[in-house]
Design an enzyme around this catalytic site. Structure first.
Site, short mmCIF file in Angstrom:
data_model
loop_
_atom_site.label_atom_id
_atom_site.label_comp_id
_atom_site.label_asym_id
_atom_site.label_seq_id
_atom_site.Cartn_x
_atom_site.Cartn_y
_atom_site.Cartn_z
N PRO A 151 -0.04 -5.60 -1.12
CA PRO A 151 -1.68 -4.67 -0.38
C PRO A 151 -2.31 -3.95 -1.58
O PRO A 151 -1.57 -2.99 -2.15
CB PRO A 151 -1.24 -3.61 0.12
CG PRO A 151 0.79 -3.22 0.07
CD PRO A 151 1.44 -4.91 -0.34
N ASP A 188 0.28 -1.69 -6.32
CA ASP A 188 0.30 -2.25 -4.81
C ASP A 188 1.21 -1.18 -4.61
O ASP A 188 1.56 -0.11 -4.50
CB ASP A 188 2.04 -2.86 -5.70
CG ASP A 188 3.08 -3.77 -4.30
OD1 ASP A 188 2.28 -3.17 -3.21
OD2 ASP A 188 3.25 -4.45 -4.47
N HIS A 189 0.39 -0.88 -3.04
CA HIS A 189 0.52 0.24 -2.24
C HIS A 189 1.67 0.53 -1.59
O HIS A 189 2.09 1.50 -0.85
CB HIS A 189 -0.81 0.39 -1.45
CG HIS A 189 -1.35 1.74 -0.91
ND1 HIS A 189 -0.21 3.43 -1.49
CD2 HIS A 189 -2.31 2.13 -0.92
CE1 HIS A 189 -0.48 3.79 -1.22
NE2 HIS A 189 -1.88 3.37 -0.19
N ARG A 190 2.84 -0.66 -1.47
CA ARG A 190 4.22 -0.82 -1.34
C ARG A 190 4.60 0.16 -2.10
O ARG A 190 5.37 0.74 -1.56
CB ARG A 190 4.47 -1.92 -1.36
CG ARG A 190 4.24 -3.09 -0.10
CD ARG A 190 4.52 -4.37 -0.78
NE ARG A 190 4.65 -4.76 -1.54
CZ ARG A 190 5.32 -5.90 -1.77
NH1 ARG A 190 5.57 -6.89 -1.19
NH2 ARG A 190 5.25 -6.30 -3.45
#
Length: 448
Positions: free
Chosen positions: A243, A419-421
């Site tokens: 994401p 990467d928003h994870r």
């Protein structure tokens, strides 16, 4: 008696499954020595010259330039004992000795792969023998008891789509762009290699000029392979797996540019090509120490976040073969001068198409220098296996408020995709702010 050994296409980097044969440097009947370059191939990552692991005489070429071959497929056969005396035929039990394991050379993998050659596509190309037939021919070579070599693959006339004359990848691309058929040319370079001048002369010849011009609405089809194929697969995988979040920052880099001007006259930098990218790389490696999440990786299978204490800094480089991302290993240990030297060598090697495949894997963070194209910024896509990428925009003269007054300053834009994870908005923002602060005031490095 003759001893025939088959040379399988090796895995020249991690996980490669196939490569295109660009050009042969040998022909049947040629004598070769250990580590002599015998073939140039193009993988999904780089153009690579393969050395020969044995000395002997080439007896057979199993593939032609333009063929795409899977790893493990035999590409040529060599007689390693061409002067050996004839010997009685061995007993049936010993008639089919197993193929001797090829000793790995630098850059080679040595794993055994059962592979099949992919069928070639396109008009005017003779049908290829099945992979089983190739294996059978090689097997016959190893079990031959009469000392005779198997029939060699003979080059076909150029007009039938057979062997393509020798030419380096940039020359092949130039010929494709200009619509010149390499098979119609005679190379004037060493060993008959086709040069850029050969292609340009053919393109400007009367018969070329008289060729029909594509009408409006025409189209041109190019096979998806090599670097373009790898880039497409990687970007699609990343875009639909990680994401993405992108943040932007506009920075007054006047102090950085002033420091750069001063350092050019410093004795340690007089022989160094000191670019703004080197300052950006140094700022990134320093900022990563305070925000290690942007240098981490998401391991989906293990359900773990892998934090890395080293920085293998990828630099997106535009080359005649397409976009590649070679790495500066252990960039966090390098000084500004060392980074400048490493970046200069990296980009020069990449543009010449000589980047080793091993230099394009296992990156931890990437910088894409879109500023060299006059672009202000963009929304870069994260390279698979990494958690962030920074776009470094063009440095422009712009009006800027300094102590309440409007002045002309050197300004650039930064864009960070993460990467928003595993990188939250706060962490991404802090990292981007740190990079910006170091570029806006290099003296801030004293506080890191």
């Amino acid at each position: 008696m003759p001893q025939y050994k088959s040379f399988p296409l090796p895995d020249t980097a991690e996980g490669l499954t196939e490569a295109e044969i660009l050009s042969w440097h040998v022909q049947p009947g040629d004598e070769v020595t250990v580590n002599q370059i015998i073939v140039e191939i193009e993988t999904a990552k780089a153009a690579v010259e393969l050395p020969c692991p044995w000395a002997g005489v080439v007896t057979e070429l199993h593939v032609r330039p333009g063929d795409t071959v899977t790893v493990g497929t035999p590409i040529l056969t060599i007689d390693t004992d061409p002067g050996g005396a004839a010997a009685p035929a061995p007993a049936p039990a010993a008639a089919a000795p197993a193929e001797e394991e090829m000793k790995p050379l630098v850059g080679y993998g040595s794993k055994t792969v059962t592979a099949k050659r992919r069928a070639r596509k396109g008009p005017a190309v003779p049908a290829e023998p099945a992979a089983a037939a190739v294996q059978e021919q090689v097997g016959q070579a190893f079990t031959s008891t009469n000392g005779s070599a198997p029939a060699a693959v003979q080059p076909e006339p150029a007009a039938t789509g057979g062997y393509v004359p020798l030419a380096k990848p940039p020359v092949r691309k130039l010929a494709k762009d200009l619509g010149v058929d390499l098979r119609s040319l005679t190379g004037t370079g060493a060993d008959g290699v086709i040069t850029r001048e050969d292609v340009q002369q053919a393109a400007s010849a009367p018969e070329q000029a008289a060729a029909p011009v594509a009408t409006r609405g025409g189209e041109r089809r190019v096979p998806i392979k090599g670097v373009r194929k790898m880039t497409a697969q990687a970007m699609v995988s990343s875009a639909f797996t990680a994401p993405h979040v992108t943040e932007f920052l506009t920075v007054d880099v006047t102090p950085m540019m002033e420091l750069r001007a001063r350092l050019k006259n410093h004795r340690e930098f007089r022989d160094v090509r000191l670019t703004p990218l080197a300052f950006c790389a140094r700022a990134v490696t320093m900022a990563i120490k305070r925000t290690p999440e942007v240098n981490a990786a998401w391991d989906e299978a293990a359900q773990e976040i892998v934090y890395k204490d080293y920085v293998h800094l990828g630099i997106a480089a535009a080359t005649p073969r397409g976009l590649i991302v070679p790495k500066v290993r252990d960039a966090e240990r390098m000084s500004l001068r060392e980074l400048a030297v490493a970046l200069d060598e990296l980009t020069t090697t990449a543009r010449e198409g000589k980047t080793p495949p091993g230099d394009m894997v296992n990156g931890t963070f990437t910088i894409t220098n879109v500023g060299v194209f006059g672009v202000d910024t963009g929304t870069p896509i994260i390279n698979p296996g990494e958690s962030a990428i920074l776009a470094f925009g063009a440095i422009r003269d712009m009006p800027w408020v300094v102590d309440g007054d409007i002045k002309v300053r050197k300004v650039c834009q930064l864009a960070l995709s993460f990467d928003h994870r595993l990188v939250d908005g706060q962490q991404g923002s802090e990292f981007l702010a740190d990079v910006g602060a170091l570029l806006a005031d290099p003296g801030m490095a004293m506080t890191f």
